[in-house]
Design a protein around this motif. Sequence first.
Motif, PDB file in Angstrom:
ATOM      1  N   ARG A 104       0.823  -1.214   0.000  1.00 43.47           N
ATOM      2  CA  ARG A 104       0.000   0.000   0.000  1.00 43.47           C
ATOM      3  C   ARG A 104       0.856   1.263   0.000  1.00 43.47           C
ATOM      4  O   ARG A 104       0.507   2.262  -0.643  1.00 43.47           O
ATOM      5  CB  ARG A 104      -0.949  -0.030   1.206  1.00 43.47           C
ATOM      6  CG  ARG A 104      -2.095  -1.026   1.013  1.00 43.47           C
ATOM      7  CD  ARG A 104      -2.929  -1.214   2.260  1.00 43.47           C
ATOM      8  NE  ARG A 104      -4.108  -2.056   1.969  1.00 43.47           N
ATOM      9  CZ  ARG A 104      -4.806  -2.717   2.886  1.00 43.47           C
ATOM     10  NH1 ARG A 104      -4.461  -2.647   4.164  1.00 43.47           N
ATOM     11  NH2 ARG A 104      -5.848  -3.447   2.529  1.00 43.47           N
ATOM     12  N   ILE A 105       1.983   1.229   0.712  1.00 49.31           N
ATOM     13  CA  ILE A 105       2.877   2.390   0.718  1.00 49.31           C
ATOM     14  C   ILE A 105       3.519   2.574  -0.658  1.00 49.31           C
ATOM     15  O   ILE A 105       3.565   3.691  -1.195  1.00 49.31           O
ATOM     16  CB  ILE A 105       3.965   2.228   1.801  1.00 49.31           C
ATOM     17  CG1 ILE A 105       3.341   2.260   3.200  1.00 49.31           C
ATOM     18  CG2 ILE A 105       5.019   3.326   1.667  1.00 49.31           C
ATOM     19  CD1 ILE A 105       4.321   1.925   4.321  1.00 49.31           C
ATOM     20  N   VAL A 106       3.997   1.490  -1.244  1.00 46.25           N
ATOM     21  CA  VAL A 106       4.649   1.560  -2.558  1.00 46.25           C
ATOM     22  C   VAL A 106       3.668   2.036  -3.621  1.00 46.25           C
ATOM     23  O   VAL A 106       4.000   2.861  -4.490  1.00 46.25           O
ATOM     24  CB  VAL A 106       5.250   0.190  -2.943  1.00 46.25           C
ATOM     25  CG1 VAL A 106       5.801   0.219  -4.375  1.00 46.25           C
ATOM     26  CG2 VAL A 106       6.348  -0.216  -1.957  1.00 46.25           C
ATOM     27  N   LYS A 107       2.432   1.560  -3.533  1.00 50.61           N
ATOM     28  CA  LYS A 107       1.422   1.892  -4.549  1.00 50.61           C
ATOM     29  C   LYS A 107       1.083   3.374  -4.574  1.00 50.61           C
ATOM     30  O   LYS A 107       0.592   3.891  -5.585  1.00 50.61           O
ATOM     31  CB  LYS A 107       0.157   1.058  -4.294  1.00 50.61           C
ATOM     32  CG  LYS A 107      -0.850   1.102  -5.430  1.00 50.61           C
ATOM     33  CD  LYS A 107      -2.061   0.240  -5.134  1.00 50.61           C
ATOM     34  CE  LYS A 107      -3.038   0.289  -6.304  1.00 50.61           C
ATOM     35  NZ  LYS A 107      -4.251  -0.517  -6.041  1.00 50.61           N
ATOM     36  N   GLU A 108       1.335   4.084  -3.485  1.00 53.54           N
ATOM     37  CA  GLU A 108       1.091   5.519  -3.462  1.00 53.54           C
ATOM     38  C   GLU A 108       2.010   6.263  -4.437  1.00 53.54           C
ATOM     39  O   GLU A 108       1.696   7.371  -4.881  1.00 53.54           O
ATOM     40  CB  GLU A 108       1.309   6.056  -2.041  1.00 53.54           C
ATOM     41  CG  GLU A 108       0.262   5.599  -1.039  1.00 53.54           C
ATOM     42  CD  GLU A 108       0.578   6.061   0.368  1.00 53.54           C
ATOM     43  OE1 GLU A 108       1.615   6.742   0.552  1.00 53.54           O
ATOM     44  OE2 GLU A 108      -0.200   5.740   1.289  1.00 53.54           O
TER      45      GLU A 108
END
Length: 352
Positions: free
Chosen positions: A191-195
């Motif tokens: 979820r952090i990377v997808k930001e």
Amino acid sequence: MIPLMRELKLNAEWKVFTAPDSFFEISKKMHNALQGNMEIHFSDEEISAYLSQAKSTYKQIQPQGDFIIIHDPQPCPVIKFEEKRKGRWLWRCHIDTMNPNPQAWSLISEYLPLYDALVFTKKEYVQKGINNLIFPITPSIDPFSDKNRDLGDDHAKEIIEKFVPLDKPLITQVSRFDPWKDPLGVIDVYRIVKETIPIRLVLIGSLAHDDPEGEEWLEKVRNYATGDPDIYIFTNLDGVADLEVNAFQRMSDIILQKSIKEGFGMTVTEALWKKTPVIGGNVGGIKLQIEDGKNGYLVNSVEEAAEKALFLLKNPNLSRKMGNMGHEKVKNEFLLIKHVENYLDLFLSLSK
């Protein structure tokens, strides 16, 4: 390992015992307790069932030979039922027992002095007060198995596209659905990377008969994914078997193994062999395989894992270099031939 030993003219056998489902509930508790779950307690009834199964196991396998290797805590007490011991007996522990639950450790430690030698993945896993001969031996992979043999990029892509589109970078974790593997933390990393970068996440796990927690944790993971269309969750029941795992490990941009505890971590070995950079938890046997910053990264938090994943996705040339170094690491240290050689050295040492 058995076929290779037979090629070397050793009369090697692999024996498997059967047990009721209730025993696997106890053995899973034992596994978790030995890895450090201090909240677990074994009742007198469970201890009795554990020892009763050891007696049944002894009768089933009828151990005999010049060297008898008993694997892991489930059958550890079988040695007490051998009245006229012949050959050398070894206990092989695959678990990270660096900080075990005291009751669980006491349940097996009383039998360990009966063994001629103990085999651990790391010497650090050996508890104080153990005076046996200790041999550190790491597991290995078979490079010719369906899970590890070369597929070729086109074939691998063809396999993956039956399950997941390849129009975005792919991050994958292959492991049991188990709290020690931190699958929820893996989703947090994604979820952090997808930001910052559009990606897809694949979580692959096998549901095993002797892992009663698997179904429960699979449901937790599915619920935590909250219907995100870019998170794909597969088990062996979905047709994702060894060949499919091979393809995913081979074609993923990054493999995660965000374990909290890890005796060794065969999925790390498998991914490194396929020249895929691995971001792994800074624990246990993963530290034997990943040289931080050289063939992957060792991390201590979700945030650190996400930072390293973003860095690798933005630096594909470095990622490829790390992948090549990971392959060489496995080639030199963690292939089947090296594993057999280590056991032959052990047998020779015990024969003197």
